[in-house]
Scaffold this motif. Structure first.
Motif, PDB file in Angstrom:
ATOM      1  N   ASP A  57       0.911  -1.462  -0.006  1.00 23.65           N
ATOM      2  CA  ASP A  57       0.074   0.075  -0.022  1.00 23.65           C
ATOM      3  C   ASP A  57       0.746   1.061  -0.101  1.00 23.65           C
ATOM      4  OD1 ASP A  57       1.059   0.636   2.579  1.00 23.65           O
ATOM      5  OD2 ASP A  57      -0.774  -0.680   3.382  1.00 23.65           O
ATOM      6  N   SER A  58       0.134   2.428  -0.086  1.00 21.63           N
ATOM      7  CA  SER A  58       1.052   3.482  -0.573  1.00 21.63           C
ATOM      8  C   SER A  58       1.491   3.992   0.751  1.00 21.63           C
ATOM      9  CB  SER A  58       0.319   4.541  -1.535  1.00 21.63           C
ATOM     10  OG  SER A  58      -0.846   4.773  -0.376  1.00 21.63           O
ATOM     11  N   GLU A  73       4.932   2.707   1.251  1.00 17.87           N
ATOM     12  CA  GLU A  73       6.098   3.542   0.315  1.00 17.87           C
ATOM     13  C   GLU A  73       6.479   4.617   0.888  1.00 17.87           C
ATOM     14  OE1 GLU A  73       4.149   1.696  -3.972  1.00 17.87           O
ATOM     15  OE2 GLU A  73       3.676   3.875  -3.405  1.00 17.87           O
ATOM     16  N   ASN A  74       5.156   5.593   1.411  1.00 19.06           N
ATOM     17  CA  ASN A  74       5.511   6.798   2.034  1.00 19.06           C
ATOM     18  C   ASN A  74       6.572   6.716   3.271  1.00 19.06           C
ATOM     19  OD1 ASN A  74       4.175   7.880   0.274  1.00 19.06           O
ATOM     20  ND2 ASN A  74       2.153   8.036   1.471  1.00 19.06           N
ATOM     21  N   LEU A 112      10.053   5.992   2.158  1.00 18.70           N
ATOM     22  CA  LEU A 112      10.733   7.218   1.729  1.00 18.70           C
ATOM     23  C   LEU A 112      11.104   8.071   3.006  1.00 18.70           C
ATOM     24  CD1 LEU A 112       8.973   7.937  -1.557  1.00 18.70           C
ATOM     25  CD2 LEU A 112      11.237   6.972  -1.419  1.00 18.70           C
TER      26      LEU A 112
END
Lengths: 313, 313
Positions: B95-96, B99-100, B103
């Motif tokens: 899920d995003s 990813e966030n 990062l």
């Protein structure tokens, strides 16, 4: 998971490039040096099951192609390669012949195109093969051809012919009968020859404004030049250069040559824009396929399909 | 499949470094520039299931650690980081938020240690997560500390304490009860802090001859300095610096602290050699654990076990 380009956009916002450096958003990063040259860097990851199927490509071909994909990014800026780094994640069950053949393919292209291997990493993979290559190059300061420098009215040009690699892949995946034509197309898929010399010549030619390599098909790639330059484009699909082999292949097996050419990708040809009065002087063989426009839309003349190119996710 | 070090040896033979460049065989490649500095480059691949288990590490920690593993190679040469490239192969089901958070972790360490993200690649993975980072640094020409420059009679030294990360991993994998001690050890495993400043100070200190970072445990890592320098080593296992937390952990759960310290790896401390008369002047806190010898063997004093360190395959 986000879409590929949305995710890259997020990364770009979160990691602004330091002053003077061109970071995320082009084929290579551009890092100015004190000696009048810029350093170019590009990194690419190839994953089994996404970029290749192990049983469909020989390790020699994979080693060559992994190098080709990367050196094509240096070609896309008009740069001169200087070296490379190779990280490999390999399943334990691979035999050492596979490893040797992969290295032979990588060695052949790295010698031919001049990007010696300077370092790397090897590790075990619990699943498939992973290959990550980082390639370096150089270009005279400020002379790299970028994506964001196209001008309205520029002619849109490509080197070579498009869609051969995609047709070759189709022949492989469908197990189509081999002929002189299919072998030639398959060769373009497995052993691409990036346009390094042509890229260098174009970067040194007056009037050439923007350039990138064709890796996802111009249906996707041209949109990057449009977005980065804040422009639109009009492309005549009837002008797209197609090889005789590809045309014969499509006639024989009922494939759409224009779709393969615009959406197939992996051509590793160059896509560039040039101001109209400079075009006749270009020494690099190329085909004019359209014009950059002020409207921020992509118009395909001669077709009512909206071609999109390959998306990784 | 060949053993890791045999495979690297084959690659090294097949790809000799160009004149003047230090290629395969050290923490970083060393590429001389015309401005009095050398460029340092290192690349590392982290693979789900080999280097980490997705459910055992938060994406923030993984982002931090992926950066740490790489910047530790710059620290190992005494270099100054300049930038980094990040290639990610991600399963579609991520899920995003993942990813966030990844990062955010990478962003935090890249800002703290000064290696801005300049480019990368994102692609889909059919299996697990793959992360490949290429990090750049610089060092005054010829001043990087290498593995092949130890001298017989040098003292062997390490920064910090060893085995904390390995004990933390054991606590995670065995699901041991959390206490102040285990939390501290787990923190060293998830959020390592490479010795960048210490590496720079050591590279500028007279009498320091060879250096590398401790990623596989000195049972493996010290052998690289031995082999590259054509020397042997005598290490007193009773001198290995152990933290209070790690000693208490081993007492409570019946683990062998020396094995964790010598074979566990992922400490990201520095291992270096220094001539005996220079040792008292070193400003960097360290522990002397042994001596480089002319005999090409590794002798563990105070133990009859032949510790080997972690091997990737």
């Amino acid at each position: 998971m986000k879409g590929e380009f949305e995710f890259i956009g997020d990364i770009r916002k979160a990691f602004p490039a330091p002053q003077g450096i061109t970071g995320i958003g082009d084929d290579c990063a551009i890092i100015p040096q004190q000696n009048g040259w810029d350093t170019l860097v590009s990194t690419d990851m190839l994953v089994e099951g996404t970029h290749f199927l192990k049983d469909d490509i020989t390790p020699y071909q994979l080693g060559w192609k992994a190098g080709a994909v990367n050196i094509s990014d240096i070609a896309a800026m008009g740069g001169y390669p200087t070296g490379s780094f190779l990280a490999l994640a390999l399943p334990k069950k691979l035999d050492s012949d596979w490893e040797n053949e992969f290295l032979r393919g990588y060695g052949d292209i790295s010698r031919e195109y001049g990007f010696p291997l300077l370092g790397g990493d090897t590790t075990a993979s619990p699943d498939g093969i992973g290959i990550c290559i980082t390639v370096f190059g150089k270009a005279p300061h400020g002379k790299s051809l970028r994506r964001n420098t196209a001008k309205a009215g520029d002619l849109i040009c490509v080197t070579g012919t498009l869609g051969d690699s995609a047709a070759g892949l189709e022949a492989i995946l469908k197990g189509l009968p081999r002929s002189r034509e299919t072998e030639a197309l398959i060769g373009r898929h497995y052993l691409p020859r990036p346009r390094l010399t042509e890229g260098q010549q174009l970067a040194a030619s007056p009037g050439v404004h923007a350039m990138m390599d064709i890796s996802d098909g111009i249906g996707s790639d041209l949109r990057h030049i449009m977005e980065e330059s804040g422009l639109g484009a009009e492309v005549d699909v009837r002008a797209i250069p197609l090889s005789e082999e590809m045309t014969a292949f499509c006639a024989a097996f009922g494939s759409d040559p224009v779709r393969l050419a615009l959406e197939g990708g992996e051509d590793y040809e160059l896509l560039f824009t040039v101001q109209p009065d400079s075009d006749p002087d270009l020494k690099v063989p190329h085909t004019v396929i359209g014009t950059m426009t002020k409207e921020t839309a992509l118009v395909w003349k001669g077709s009512d399909i909206d071609y999109c190119g390959y998306r990784h996710f």
